[in-house]
Enzyme design. Structure first.
Site, PDB file in Angstrom:
ATOM      1  N   PRO A   1       0.841  -1.199   0.000  1.00 33.59           N
ATOM      2  CA  PRO A   1       0.000   0.000   0.000  1.00 33.59           C
ATOM      3  C   PRO A   1       0.878   1.252   0.000  1.00 33.59           C
ATOM      4  O   PRO A   1       1.913   1.276   0.665  1.00 33.59           O
ATOM      5  CB  PRO A   1      -0.798  -0.119   1.311  1.00 33.59           C
ATOM      6  CG  PRO A   1      -0.087  -1.118   2.144  1.00 33.59           C
ATOM      7  CD  PRO A   1       0.705  -1.989   1.237  1.00 33.59           C
ATOM      8  N   HIS A   2       0.489   2.264  -0.772  1.00 31.10           N
ATOM      9  CA  HIS A   2       1.303   3.476  -0.801  1.00 31.10           C
ATOM     10  C   HIS A   2       0.444   4.693  -1.109  1.00 31.10           C
ATOM     11  O   HIS A   2      -0.643   4.572  -1.672  1.00 31.10           O
ATOM     12  CB  HIS A   2       2.433   3.345  -1.826  1.00 31.10           C
ATOM     13  CG  HIS A   2       1.975   2.959  -3.196  1.00 31.10           C
ATOM     14  ND1 HIS A   2       1.696   1.652  -3.539  1.00 31.10           N
ATOM     15  CD2 HIS A   2       1.738   3.684  -4.303  1.00 31.10           C
ATOM     16  CE1 HIS A   2       1.315   1.602  -4.797  1.00 31.10           C
ATOM     17  NE2 HIS A   2       1.316   2.823  -5.294  1.00 31.10           N
ATOM     18  N   GLY A   3       0.942   5.857  -0.723  1.00 31.38           N
ATOM     19  CA  GLY A   3       0.197   7.094  -0.945  1.00 31.38           C
ATOM     20  C   GLY A   3       1.065   8.304  -0.684  1.00 31.38           C
ATOM     21  O   GLY A   3       2.216   8.173  -0.263  1.00 31.38           O
TER      22      GLY A   3
END
Lengths: 448, 153
Positions: free
Chosen positions: B66-68
């Site tokens: 997951p990344h942001g």
């Protein structure tokens, strides 16, 4: 194959040039000696001075062994008569450029079928289609669909601020687990590069990818373009091109405003369009356009027949807050000038026509084709033949033509974004990117 | 560039308790909040979930990345999380996720975000490494294993 092109104007020139680069034997018929000389100096074709609507000229050009006949002079009647003559000589494929002939119009009295011509192409249709494709996808330079829309071929500009700037192909390849796409080409300073692992994306590059439609939103995110959806479009100029563009865009659910200085034109537009707002004013009347939301417009599309005014209107629109401006420009010198002025894309009826002709010319096993950046390269969708000697092998075990890259393999049930381990399964389809010099080799590879 | 340039020993969650997507993301971002790296872990979870809506970062075989992007950061940060039971994460293969590399980047991290993401993806390609991560007994052991694997490339 012998190809006869009638007319060495802009369309004829581009078409002849491309077909000649691809290795076809091209004869160009042109009445104007000077145009012919210019063509012969720059392109490896045989020029023939004469009238393409005369049987003797066609015979001299070798019409009897001709596989493809393309009539693209500025005069509709010459193009139609030339194709009718070619039909008498049993030329299998005939293409005519006819301005007064629209696919978009009501039931035409004459049709390509009735005339026995395989393709009649209207430059206005071609240019409207290019404008629609370019304006619908914000930031994307090019976008084409394959495998019934399940695969996209897209081009993005890489700016110095772009998150992908400075990233190597190998790194982008590693991202494939999260973001499945293949980079098939980079254009840098007008040159098309088929990238290798250690190549790095630089500011100013255009990068071209093949990906699944379902991954498009996330890939846009990766390239920092997630906030660039197109909602509001302003079309300046309500002529035939402006009308068709507006019509398609309103059908696609965008908020469209059309502007034209002629009250009669505006009345007709209001009748023919469903949801678009029609404004009667000059296309350079910034104050009124601002009142109509120019500053919050995502794309301005300028489509009048006056190309100098188009450029001016596009620049004004950008100056007053429009996110992007596209512009119809036909003069080839202006086409190359406009981007340096800050106009995002220029669409030229002649280039659009030439590119539409080339799309049609690919036949046989080639199912679909898109041309890239003024015809510097092509993407084709092609069937892997049952008897292919490499059938069932992995891509990395096969000697694939230089200057070409497999982007995706479309099987019966699934789509695979290509990697070295991708299997070339007979009966599946391949989406392949190729520079012009390699198109023939790719076609030979697939037995087309 | 190494993954351990962005991942700290204190940011390893060796036993995730959550079994749902947003809870697991919260568990990992709270580590950053506790360590004073970010001020609002809820905001971070929102950003990550927003990215998940475009397509799951659960890439199959029990892995998710997951990344942001988070405006308050001034460098890329990574958190490692492991769940023996598995977290349901809408993965591409439908299987629960056991190994998480969570990545948060500043809004304008330029290419660093992509490069770290690429490097993590690359490490996780090795099947043996993935298996070893599941065997490690403690957070320390996990961190040492990742550091060692990171040295190989």
């Amino acid at each position: 194959m012998r190809v006869i092109v009638v007319g060495a104007g802009e369309v004829g020139f581009h078409t002849a040039e491309r077909l000649s680069i691809e290795g076809h034997e091209v004869v160009v018929i042109e009445a104007d000696r000077q145009r012919l000389t210019q063509l012969e100096e720059r392109v490896n074709v045989l020029g023939l001075e004469g009238n393409g609507a005369h049987a003797e000229t066609l015979e001299e050009a070798g019409v009897r062994n001709c596989g493809l006949f393309i009539a693209v002079t500025d005069i509709d009647e010459v193009n139609i008569v030339a194709c009718l003559l070619a039909r008498e000589y049993d030329v299998p494929t005939k293409i005519a450029r006819v301005k007064a002939f629209s696919q978009g119009g009501n039931t035409p009295v004459l049709s390509a079928r009735k005339l026995g011509i395989e393709l009649i192409i209207n430059p206005l249709d071609a240019v409207a289609q290019d404008l629609i494709n370019t304006s619908m996808h914000s930031s994307a330079l090019e976008i084409a669909e394959f495998a019934d829309g399940r695969i996209l071929f897209v081009g993005y500009p890489v700016t110095d601020e772009n998150p992908a700037c400075g990233v190597t192909m190998a790194e982008l390849g590693d991202l494939g687990m999260v973001y499945p796409f293949v980079i098939v080409a980079i254009t840098r300073e007008g040159k098309t590069i088929i990238p290798r692992g250690d190549d790095t994306l630089e500011g100013g590059d255009h990068v071209f990818l093949v990906l699944r439609r379902q991954d498009h939103d996330s890939v846009r995110y990766l390239f920092g373009m997630e906030n660039e959806r197109v909602n509001r479009v302003m079309v300046l100029g309500g002529g035939e091109v402006g009308y068709r563009t507006s019509r398609q865009l309103e059908k696609a659910g965008l908020r469209v405003t059309v502007v034209d200085p002629d009250p009669d034109v505006c009345d007709r537009l209001a009748e023919r369009l469903d949801n678009a707002t029609v404004i009667n004013t000059e296309i350079t009347d910034v104050e009124i356009l601002k009142g109509e939301g120019l500053s919050v417009t995502d794309v301005v599309v300028v489509t009048t027949a006056d190309e100098e005014k188009n450029i001016l209107a596009a620049l004004l629109a950008k100056r007053h807050g429009a996110e992007r401006a596209l512009c119809v420009v036909d003069n080839p010198d202006y086409v190359s000038l406009a981007p340096t002025l800050g106009i995002d894309a220029c669409v030229s009826p002649r280039l659009s026509t030439a590119s539409a002709i080339l799309k049609y010319v690919r036949r046989g096993g080639v199912l679909s084709v898109a041309t890239v950046e003024e015809n510097q390269a092509e993407v084709i969708e092609v069937l892997i033949p049952a008897e292919a000697p490499y059938g069932g092998k992995r891509l990395k075990e096969v000697s694939f033509p230089h200057g070409a890259v497999v982007g995706a393999i479309v099987g019966k049930d699934e789509i695979e974004i290509a990697s070295g381990d991708t299997v070339l399964q007979p009966g599946a389809r391949a989406v392949v990117f190729a520079v012009p010099e390699s198109v023939m080799a790719v076609e030979a590879f697939f037995g087309v | 560039m190494k993954v351990v340039d962005f991942l700290k020993r204190e940011w390893m969650v060796s036993e995730l308790r959550s079994v749902e997507k947003s809870d697991a993301l919260a568990e990992m971002t709270e580590v950053l909040e506790k360590n004073g790296i970010i001020t609002d872990s809820k905001k971070a979870v929102d950003v990550l979930l927003e990215r998940e809506r475009l397509g799951s970062t659960g890439i199959g075989e029990g892995i998710a990345i997951p990344h942001g992007k988070l405006a308050e950061l001034d460098t890329v940060v990574a958190v490692f999380g492991r769940s023996k039971a598995g977290v349901s994460f809408d993965s591409m293969d439908g299987a629960p996720v056991h190994i998480f590399f969570l990545l948060l980047a500043p809004e304008n991290s330029a290419s660093t975000h992509l490069k770290v993401l690429a490097r993590i993806s690359r490490l996780l390609k090795a099947r043996a490494f993935r298996g070893e991560l599941l065997q490690c007994a403690s957070a320390d052991e996990l961190f040492d294993k990742i550091t060692a694997e990171d040295e190989k490339y």
